[in-house]
Design an enzyme around this catalytic site. Structure first.
Site, PDB file in Angstrom:
ATOM      1  N   SER A  34       6.489 -26.057  26.943  1.00 44.19           N
ATOM      2  CA  SER A  34       7.336 -25.298  26.021  1.00 44.19           C
ATOM      3  C   SER A  34       6.474 -24.490  25.058  1.00 44.19           C
ATOM      4  CB  SER A  34       8.217 -26.271  25.240  1.00 44.19           C
ATOM      5  OG  SER A  34       8.862 -27.155  26.133  1.00 44.19           O
TER       6      SER A  34
HETATM    7  C1  LIG Z   1      10.197 -28.306  29.311  1.00 44.07           C
HETATM    8  S1  LIG Z   1       9.383 -29.480  30.315  1.00 44.07           S
HETATM    9  C2  LIG Z   1       8.564 -30.541  29.158  1.00 44.07           C
HETATM   10  C3  LIG Z   1       7.496 -29.911  28.366  1.00 44.07           C
HETATM   11  C4  LIG Z   1       6.647 -30.912  27.640  1.00 44.07           C
HETATM   12  N1  LIG Z   1       7.260 -31.293  26.387  1.00 44.07           N
HETATM   13  C5  LIG Z   1       5.271 -30.370  27.402  1.00 44.07           C
HETATM   14  O1  LIG Z   1       4.766 -30.474  26.266  1.00 44.07           O
HETATM   15  O2  LIG Z   1       4.654 -29.848  28.355  1.00 44.07           O
HETATM   16  C6  LIG Z   1      10.706 -30.559  30.827  1.00 44.07           C
HETATM   17  C7  LIG Z   1      10.247 -31.681  31.721  1.00 44.07           C
HETATM   18  O3  LIG Z   1      11.318 -32.582  31.929  1.00 44.07           O
HETATM   19  C8  LIG Z   1      11.189 -33.114  33.227  1.00 44.07           C
HETATM   20  N2  LIG Z   1      12.463 -33.755  33.593  1.00 44.07           N
HETATM   21  C9  LIG Z   1      13.640 -33.160  33.949  1.00 44.07           C
HETATM   22  N3  LIG Z   1      14.573 -34.101  34.184  1.00 44.07           N
HETATM   23  C10 LIG Z   1      13.971 -35.316  33.994  1.00 44.07           C
HETATM   24  C11 LIG Z   1      14.415 -36.664  34.101  1.00 44.07           C
HETATM   25  N4  LIG Z   1      15.670 -36.984  34.474  1.00 44.07           N
HETATM   26  N5  LIG Z   1      13.533 -37.647  33.822  1.00 44.07           N
HETATM   27  C12 LIG Z   1      12.243 -37.368  33.450  1.00 44.07           C
HETATM   28  N6  LIG Z   1      11.773 -36.104  33.354  1.00 44.07           N
HETATM   29  C13 LIG Z   1      12.631 -35.098  33.599  1.00 44.07           C
HETATM   30  C14 LIG Z   1      10.807 -31.886  34.055  1.00 44.07           C
HETATM   31  O4  LIG Z   1      10.271 -32.242  35.300  1.00 44.07           O
HETATM   32  C15 LIG Z   1       9.811 -31.216  33.111  1.00 44.07           C
HETATM   33  O5  LIG Z   1       8.495 -31.665  33.350  1.00 44.07           O
END
Ligand SMILES: C[S@@+](CC[C@H](N)C(=O)[O-])C[C@H]1O[C@@H](n2cnc3c(N)ncnc32)[C@H](O)[C@@H]1O
Length: 186
Positions: A34
């Site tokens: 993000s």
């Molecule tokens: C916007 S990214 C996160 C960015 C993170 N905060 C960073 O600093 O890089 C959202 C993440 O949520 C994960 N995600 C989506 N659904 C999920 C779930 N049900 N359980 C765990 N992770 C999940 C995605 O694979 C992705 O890696």
């Protein structure tokens, strides 16, 4: 944010863009790191602080996880769950290289939470859900807070939930744009 080197969490080809206010792609199906401002946008209303037991759902690059580790300090605990195997491995390597060895990293569906260390003082979901997964509300301690993007009618709102002994109150902070939540609550 001054303590954690953001470029250490960015794929090689995008390192020059590390400090731009844009999300950048990560290895995996639908993962991004993000934009920089989004971390205080989430952590300040959450009131994330020293000593907290913190659950992050959506590890991504591991950058937000490292920031949380710095905030909760040695008295606190950080647990982070990632659903995508490639993204998980990327974050694991980044955190190890950056010297974070005491974070609990879990590969799985974060919609189910991680009961082993519940209740959590604070929970942060970093992907947009349609409903806040009930297991996460259950695993939040009374008086605890959870923050998440929630999709509704084609827009996404950043929602802060505060749990009391009677109920859970929510308030909208602002509009945001995040990747979709996956798994059984996706
Ligand atoms: C916007 S990214 C996160 C960015 C993170 N905060 C960073 O600093 O890089 C959202 C993440 O949520 C994960 N995600 C989506 N659904 C999920 C779930 N049900 N359980 C765990 N992770 C999940 C995605 O694979 C992705 O890696």
């Amino acid at each position: 944010m001054l303590k954690v080197t953001r470029e250490d969490f960015i794929p090689h080809d995008y390192k020059d863009y590390a400090y731009l206010e844009v999300p950048l792609p990560l290895p995996g199906e639908e993962a991004t790191i993000s934009c920089p401002h989004s971390y205080p946008l989430f952590y300040e209303p959450l009131g994330l602080d020293k000593g907290h037991k913190f659950l992050e759902v959506g590890l991504g690059s591991g950058y937000g996880t490292a920031l949380a580790r710095e905030i909760v300090e040695s008295d606190g605990l950080v647990v982070s769950i990632e659903i995508d195997p490639l993204t998980f491995e990327f974050a694991k390597t980044n955190l190890k290289t950056a010297g974070y060895s005491d974070i609990i990293l879990v590969r799985g569906d974060g919609g189910l939470g991680y009961p082993k260390f519940a209740p959590y003082d604070r929970i942060c979901i970093t992907a947009a859900c349609i409903e806040i997964p009930p297991p996460l509300i259950e695993q939040l301690r009374i008086g605890g807070r959870l923050i998440t993007p929630v999709s509704e009618y084609g827009t996404q709102n950043l929602v802060l939930l505060e749990k009391s002994d009677k109920d859970a109150k929510t308030k909208v902070i602002c509009e945001v744009l995040y990747v979709s939540f996956r798994g059984i609550y996706g």
